[in-house]
Write a protein that holds these residues in place. Structure first.
Motif, short mmCIF file in Angstrom:
data_model
loop_
_atom_site.label_atom_id
_atom_site.label_comp_id
_atom_site.label_asym_id
_atom_site.label_seq_id
_atom_site.Cartn_x
_atom_site.Cartn_y
_atom_site.Cartn_z
N LYS A 1 0.81 -1.22 -0.02
CA LYS A 1 -0.10 -0.06 0.16
C LYS A 1 0.84 1.28 -0.02
O LYS A 1 1.80 1.32 0.85
N ARG B 1 1.82 -10.14 7.62
CA ARG B 1 1.57 -9.11 6.69
C ARG B 1 2.40 -7.76 6.91
O ARG B 1 2.46 -7.32 7.79
N ILE C 1 -6.82 -6.63 2.52
CA ILE C 1 -6.39 -6.33 4.01
C ILE C 1 -6.88 -5.20 4.86
O ILE C 1 -6.96 -5.12 5.92
N GLY D 1 4.75 -4.47 5.63
CA GLY D 1 4.95 -3.59 4.70
C GLY D 1 6.23 -3.05 4.95
O GLY D 1 7.14 -2.97 4.22
N SER D 2 6.36 -1.94 5.94
CA SER D 2 7.31 -1.04 5.94
C SER D 2 8.85 -1.60 6.28
O SER D 2 9.71 -1.28 5.67
N MET E 1 2.68 -7.98 11.90
CA MET E 1 3.07 -6.94 11.10
C MET E 1 4.78 -6.71 11.09
O MET E 1 5.32 -7.35 11.82
N SER E 2 5.04 -5.63 10.64
CA SER E 2 6.53 -5.32 10.71
C SER E 2 6.93 -5.06 12.02
O SER E 2 8.11 -5.78 12.56
N ARG F 1 6.13 4.48 5.12
CA ARG F 1 5.12 5.24 4.53
C ARG F 1 5.17 6.38 4.94
O ARG F 1 5.37 7.05 5.93
C1 PLP Z 1 -0.51 -1.42 6.72
C2 PLP Z 1 -0.83 -2.72 7.07
C3 PLP Z 1 0.13 -3.89 7.26
C4 PLP Z 1 1.28 -3.81 7.23
O1 PLP Z 1 1.97 -2.72 8.03
P1 PLP Z 1 3.52 -2.68 8.56
O2 PLP Z 1 3.73 -2.21 10.02
O3 PLP Z 1 4.13 -1.56 7.42
O4 PLP Z 1 4.17 -3.79 8.11
C5 PLP Z 1 -0.54 -5.21 7.96
N1 PLP Z 1 -1.87 -5.21 7.93
C6 PLP Z 1 -2.92 -4.24 7.66
C7 PLP Z 1 -4.11 -4.73 8.08
C8 PLP Z 1 -2.40 -3.01 7.40
O5 PLP Z 1 -3.13 -2.25 7.05
#
Ligand code: PLP
Length: 222
Positions: free
Chosen positions: A26, A212, A68, A214-215, A196-197, A221
């Protein structure tokens, strides 16, 4: 080696092969996704439908897209033709619409039930009582075009590791309660999407099957 490639390589060394990695792209450009794709990453997560639609047309067709983020009813028809999994099913109403849109094109949609495990009010998701009501109802049993594959949750944004661990434990408990009660003998119901991260290591220790990230892959971001 690019930073994204390096990040994924490092991350893969820290997660057991049984845990699936969804790269959360995203806000990031198509070029970043291509870089991740180039070393074999195929599962990507997006939280906004319009952004996802714009990106996917410029990317390889074998990418497995996971939704997500909260999905509005009027956008369900846009994702149903191609989405690999909707992880953010957060109401019975939404599930019914997914089912009816999927029925129109005869495509079964994999879904996760998002459970509210955080203390923040802003995070979407079912309570365990709401799920009990839904899963026990005749309306639910008559839905033929949604395949429920497990649960998803987001922990509270906090530095308190104990709290995060307890929230993940709660999600895992919910998973097993639901499995026993409504999905016993159903091999599809197997995923616990958490981590998450900032908390994926804790999530994996607590039984996550799907993280999941991302960063940690693509950088911060804006
Ligand atoms: C943005 C998001 C993530 C990833 O977040 P990071 O901290 O960047 O890894 C995971 N799950 C959901 C539902 C998100 O919206």
């Amino acid at each position: 080696m690019s930073l994204i490639v390096e990040n994924i390589t490092l991350l893969k060394q820290q997660i057991p092969p049984s845990v699936k990695l969804v790269a959360v792209s995203k806000t990031k450009p198509v070029g970043d996704i291509i870089e991740a794709y180039s070393i074999g990453q195929r599962c990507f997560g997006e939280n906004r439908v319009q952004e996802l639609l714009k990106k996917k047309d410029n990317l390889p067709k074998d990418i497995k897209w996971h939704l997500i983020g909260h999905l509005q009813s009027n956008k369900v028809n846009l994702v149903v033709p191609f989405i690999k999994m909707i992880q953010s099913v957060d109401s019975f109403k939404l599930l019914k619409i997914i089912n009816s849109e999927a029925a129109k094109i005869k495509r079964e949609i994999k879904c996760l039930l998002q459970i509210h495990i955080a203390t923040e009010e802003s995070k979407f998701g079912f309570s365990i009582n709401e799920l009990d009501q839904m899963l026990g109802s005749p309306d639910f049993k008559s839905m033929d075009y949604v395949r429920i594959c497990g649960v998803m949750g987001m922990a509270t944004l906090t530095n308190d590791k104990d709290q995060i661990r307890n929230e993940f434990r709660y999600l895992r408990e919910c998973f097993y309660i639901l499995k026993r009660k409504y999905f016993s003998g159903n091999p599809d119901f197997k995923e616990i999407s958490m981590g998450m991260s900032g908390d994926f290591d804790t999530a994996i220790k607590e039984g996550s099957t799907l993280i999941r990230i991302g960063s940690l892959i693509f950088g911060d971001r804006k």
